[in-house]
Design a protein around this motif. Structure first.
Motif, PDB file in Angstrom:
ATOM      1  N   GLY A 212       0.810  -1.208   0.000  1.00 16.43           N
ATOM      2  CA  GLY A 212       0.000   0.000   0.000  1.00 16.43           C
ATOM      3  C   GLY A 212       0.848   1.265   0.000  1.00 16.43           C
ATOM      4  N   HIS A 213       0.185   2.416  -0.095  1.00 14.39           N
ATOM      5  CA  HIS A 213       0.907   3.694  -0.045  1.00 14.39           C
ATOM      6  C   HIS A 213       0.005   4.757   0.564  1.00 14.39           C
ATOM      7  CE1 HIS A 213      -1.062   3.996  -4.133  1.00 14.39           C
ATOM      8  NE2 HIS A 213      -1.429   5.142  -3.598  1.00 14.39           N
ATOM      9  N   VAL A 214       0.637   5.837   1.004  1.00 18.05           N
ATOM     10  CA  VAL A 214      -0.115   6.964   1.544  1.00 18.05           C
ATOM     11  C   VAL A 214      -0.263   8.015   0.451  1.00 18.05           C
ATOM     12  CG1 VAL A 214       0.669   6.551   3.890  1.00 18.05           C
ATOM     13  CG2 VAL A 214       1.975   8.095   2.410  1.00 18.05           C
ATOM     14  N   LYS A 215      -1.179   8.938   0.658  1.00 18.67           N
ATOM     15  CA  LYS A 215      -1.410  10.018  -0.305  1.00 18.67           C
ATOM     16  C   LYS A 215      -0.146  10.839  -0.489  1.00 18.67           C
ATOM     17  CE  LYS A 215      -4.479  13.953  -1.177  1.00 18.67           C
ATOM     18  NZ  LYS A 215      -5.635  14.739  -0.659  1.00 18.67           N
ATOM     19  N   GLY A 216       0.225  11.067  -1.756  1.00 17.03           N
ATOM     20  CA  GLY A 216       1.401  11.867  -2.046  1.00 17.03           C
ATOM     21  C   GLY A 216       2.715  11.139  -1.931  1.00 17.03           C
ATOM     22  N   ALA A 217       2.684   9.818  -1.762  1.00  9.62           N
ATOM     23  CA  ALA A 217       3.930   9.059  -1.590  1.00  9.62           C
ATOM     24  C   ALA A 217       4.804   9.128  -2.835  1.00  9.62           C
ATOM     25  CB  ALA A 217       3.617   7.603  -1.247  1.00  9.62           C
ATOM     26  N   ARG A 225      -3.829   4.133  -0.433  1.00  7.17           N
ATOM     27  CA  ARG A 225      -4.277   2.843  -0.998  1.00  7.17           C
ATOM     28  C   ARG A 225      -3.804   1.693  -0.118  1.00  7.17           C
ATOM     29  NH1 ARG A 225      -2.582  -1.338  -4.303  1.00  7.17           N
ATOM     30  NH2 ARG A 225      -4.056  -2.004  -5.925  1.00  7.17           N
ATOM     31  N   LEU A 226      -4.709   0.773   0.165  1.00  3.52           N
ATOM     32  CA  LEU A 226      -4.343  -0.430   0.909  1.00  3.52           C
ATOM     33  C   LEU A 226      -3.604  -1.394  -0.009  1.00  3.52           C
ATOM     34  CD1 LEU A 226      -7.575  -1.279   2.951  1.00  3.52           C
ATOM     35  CD2 LEU A 226      -5.548  -0.059   3.734  1.00  3.52           C
ATOM     36  N   GLY A 227      -2.594  -2.066   0.518  1.00  5.73           N
ATOM     37  CA  GLY A 227      -1.908  -3.093  -0.236  1.00  5.73           C
ATOM     38  C   GLY A 227      -2.597  -4.436  -0.066  1.00  5.73           C
ATOM     39  N   ALA A 228      -2.069  -5.445  -0.747  1.00  7.97           N
ATOM     40  CA  ALA A 228      -2.694  -6.774  -0.734  1.00  7.97           C
ATOM     41  C   ALA A 228      -2.772  -7.356   0.676  1.00  7.97           C
ATOM     42  CB  ALA A 228      -1.908  -7.714  -1.643  1.00  7.97           C
ATOM     43  N   PHE A 229      -1.728  -7.157   1.474  1.00 11.92           N
ATOM     44  CA  PHE A 229      -1.716  -7.764   2.805  1.00 11.92           C
ATOM     45  C   PHE A 229      -2.763  -7.151   3.723  1.00 11.92           C
ATOM     46  CE2 PHE A 229       2.506  -8.901   1.236  1.00 11.92           C
ATOM     47  CZ  PHE A 229       2.559 -10.231   1.579  1.00 11.92           C
ATOM     48  N   GLU A 230      -2.969  -5.847   3.627  1.00 14.80           N
ATOM     49  CA  GLU A 230      -4.007  -5.224   4.449  1.00 14.80           C
ATOM     50  C   GLU A 230      -5.399  -5.517   3.901  1.00 14.80           C
ATOM     51  OE1 GLU A 230      -3.208  -1.325   6.565  1.00 14.80           O
ATOM     52  OE2 GLU A 230      -1.839  -1.142   4.847  1.00 14.80           O
ATOM     53  N   THR A 231      -5.528  -5.580   2.574  1.00 13.04           N
ATOM     54  CA  THR A 231      -6.825  -5.892   1.964  1.00 13.04           C
ATOM     55  C   THR A 231      -7.314  -7.268   2.382  1.00 13.04           C
ATOM     56  OG1 THR A 231      -6.278  -4.536   0.042  1.00 13.04           O
ATOM     57  CG2 THR A 231      -8.042  -6.146  -0.239  1.00 13.04           C
ATOM     58  N   ALA A 232      -6.373  -8.197   2.577  1.00 14.73           N
ATOM     59  CA  ALA A 232      -6.724  -9.581   2.914  1.00 14.73           C
ATOM     60  C   ALA A 232      -6.873  -9.798   4.416  1.00 14.73           C
ATOM     61  CB  ALA A 232      -5.663 -10.527   2.361  1.00 14.73           C
ATOM     62  N   VAL A 237      -3.526 -14.514   1.521  1.00 18.09           N
ATOM     63  CA  VAL A 237      -2.826 -13.917   0.388  1.00 18.09           C
ATOM     64  C   VAL A 237      -2.180 -15.050  -0.400  1.00 18.09           C
ATOM     65  CG1 VAL A 237      -0.885 -12.478  -0.345  1.00 18.09           C
ATOM     66  CG2 VAL A 237      -2.391 -11.691   1.481  1.00 18.09           C
ATOM     67  N   PHE A 238      -2.494 -15.093  -1.700  1.00 15.41           N
ATOM     68  CA  PHE A 238      -1.936 -16.118  -2.577  1.00 15.41           C
ATOM     69  C   PHE A 238      -0.907 -15.470  -3.501  1.00 15.41           C
ATOM     70  CE2 PHE A 238      -2.578 -18.578  -6.702  1.00 15.41           C
ATOM     71  CZ  PHE A 238      -1.659 -19.569  -6.343  1.00 15.41           C
ATOM     72  N   LEU A 239       0.363 -15.816  -3.304  1.00 13.65           N
ATOM     73  CA  LEU A 239       1.458 -15.290  -4.112  1.00 13.65           C
ATOM     74  C   LEU A 239       1.712 -16.249  -5.265  1.00 13.65           C
ATOM     75  CD1 LEU A 239       3.788 -14.296  -1.133  1.00 13.65           C
ATOM     76  CD2 LEU A 239       2.353 -12.760  -2.484  1.00 13.65           C
ATOM     77  N   ASP A 240       1.094 -15.957  -6.403  1.00 13.51           N
ATOM     78  CA  ASP A 240       1.228 -16.832  -7.566  1.00 13.51           C
ATOM     79  C   ASP A 240       2.554 -16.561  -8.274  1.00 13.51           C
ATOM     80  OD1 ASP A 240       0.529 -18.780  -9.345  1.00 13.51           O
ATOM     81  OD2 ASP A 240      -0.908 -17.564 -10.464  1.00 13.51           O
ATOM     82  N   GLU A 241       3.158 -17.627  -8.833  1.00 15.94           N
ATOM     83  CA  GLU A 241       4.443 -17.541  -9.533  1.00 15.94           C
ATOM     84  C   GLU A 241       5.490 -16.843  -8.666  1.00 15.94           C
ATOM     85  OE1 GLU A 241       4.848 -19.377 -11.880  1.00 15.94           O
ATOM     86  OE2 GLU A 241       2.823 -19.729 -12.585  1.00 15.94           O
TER      87      GLU A 241
END
Length: 458
Positions: A212-217, A225-232, A237-241
């Motif tokens: 994820g990132h913060v505004k203006g990063a 924006r939330l990243g995959a780990f926080e969204t889940a 979390v499925f790390l494909d390939e």
């Protein structure tokens, strides 16, 4: 010759254990290979699985770095009939006692050679017992073969835990389907299942996607924006390939797995996460670790449990089940009766190597169903798929602008001619015997012979 046989080993100690007439477990003896010459001379490797591959590719069970060795050179199959070595159409061949072989049964002390590497086959006293699932499905995965029911048992066992799982298997075997099913059978099933394809992540956006990132990063980050780990959160979390994971990202991913916390891009605040990690790869990560392309500590974090999806060519018993399932799924419950010679098509399927695995099988059936008028010809569509993959001539078999019906008709004609030519050659032109093998009417075969201008020697 000692150690080489064309017939099964009567002393083979691999067997399927049954109860009430139903298979419940697979028991097989362990074996080892001693390397007596070549780049890895002096090493020994234990064979503790039903199919063991030798080759230069990093996905092989025993990797031989030798320009004379093909990526997938040969394989050893452990079964109830004995232990068989089979050459996988390698460039330079597999030899036993100086004789190039296609396949042969191994007995104690057998020596064989790939490239400059010579190996000796040795049985061990130890045996391994693998319980089998009573079910023939797990989530959307189907299989009644021993290999799949063994996999289902392991998946059922570990789905309920929170252990990280590494899913290995060739492209098209169904790794994401297995990950979905494990999540669906876990206590986290009511929480999100978030998929990250490590092979397609844009390099500059990897950390934002995952953490994820913060505004203006960074330029363009108009909102947080939330990243995959926080969204889940609370889920999986499925790390494909995961084998495609950039080396620069690997230590950052390791820290997340060890500390169970993330820091968004542009922020100093650390946030705790509660997720389960599943990962998948079509590579052998152990070989990637040895080659220095994948961090060893990250590998052991991901591979708390290892599950391997067998290639379709290792589970040919499942071809009828899968074919009927895809027919029903793609063309309706009555699709099977619309197939022209299903038994003959399944026989063709059983002799094909299926490099694209279950995905390729589904694509072949989809090709037969799509735009088809009248009977479905699965055998012809398999042939067309193989033509499409291997066509290397300057003149294409069909032009991309041709109507579907015309292009398919030209390829079917090519298939018919080559099939009938080979069929007649095997039976010295005897039409009656050829028709019986092909499971078609003699009159129909004669029409094909006349259609393509072939000689009728009946």
């Amino acid at each position: 010759m000692r150690g080489m046989s064309t017939s099964p080993d009567p002393l083979a100690r691999t067997m399927i254990l049954s109860k009430g007439g139903r298979p419940t477990a697979l028991r097989f003896q362990k074996y080892k290979l001693l390397v007596v010459s070549g780049p890895r001379q002096g090493e020994a490797v234990v064979i503790d699985r039903e199919v063991f591959t030798i080759g230069a590719g990093s996905d092989s069970g025993f990797v031989v770095e030798d320009p004379a060795v093909s990526r997938r050179h040969c394989e050893i199959q452990v079964g109830p009939e004995g232990v068989m070595i089979r050459d996988l159409d390698s460039t330079n061949g597999t030899t036993m006692h100086g004789v190039r072989i296609c396949q042969a049964y191994l007995t104690e002390g057998a020596e064989f050679q790939v490239g400059s590497t010579r190996l000796v086959f040795c049985p061990l006293q130890e045996t391994v017992v693998h319980p089998l699932s009573r079910r023939e499905s797990f989530g959307r995965l189907l299989g009644q073969s021993v290999g799949m029911r063994r996999l289902f048992h392991l998946a059922e066992t570990f789905a309920a835990s929170d252990a990280p799982i590494l899913i290995e298997g060739e492209t098209g075997t169904g790794k994401e389907l297995l990950a979905e099913a494990i999540h669906a059978h876990s206590p986290r099933r009511q929480r999100p299942f978030v998929v990250i394809d490590c092979g397609t992540l844009a390099k500059g956006m990897v950390e934002s996607e995952l953490f994820g990132h913060v505004k203006g990063a960074f330029t363009g980050a108009a909102d947080a924006r939330l990243g995959a780990f926080e969204t889940a959160a609370g889920g999986t979390v499925f790390l494909d390939e995961i084998g495609e994971c950039d080396p620069e990202l690997q230590p950052k991913l390791l820290r997340v797995l060890e500390k169970k916390e993330v820091r968004r891009v542009g922020s100093n605040q650390v946030r705790s996460i509660d997720v389960r990690i599943l990962a998948a790869t079509n590579r052998k990560l152990e070989a990637e670790v040895k080659a220095g392309r994948f961090r060893e500590d990250l590998y052991y974090r991901l591979a708390g449990v290892r599950l391997e999806l067998p290639a379709l060519r290792r589970r040919r018993d499942d071809l009828p089940l899968l074919t009927r399932h895809f027919l029903k799924d793609l063309a309706g419950v009555d699709a099977e009766v619309a197939v022209d010679g299903l038994a003959g098509a399944l026989e063709l399927f059983s002799h094909y190597e299926w490099p694209g695995n279950v995905r390729e099988l589904r694509n072949v059936i989809q090709m037969a169903v799509h735009g088809q008028q009248g009977k479905l010809d699965l055998g012809a569509c398999l042939y067309l798929a193989r033509i499409r993959e291997s066509q290397a001539a300057a003149e294409p078999v069909f032009a991309g602008t041709a109507p579907f019906k015309d292009a398919k008709g030209r390829l079917v004609e090519q298939f018919e001619r080559e099939y009938v030519e080979a069929l007649l050659a095997r039976h010295a032109g005897n039409v009656s015997r050829a028709a019986r093998e092909a499971q078609i009417e003699r009159a129909y075969l004669q029409r094909l012979i006349r259609k393509h201008g072939l000689k009728d020697q009946s």
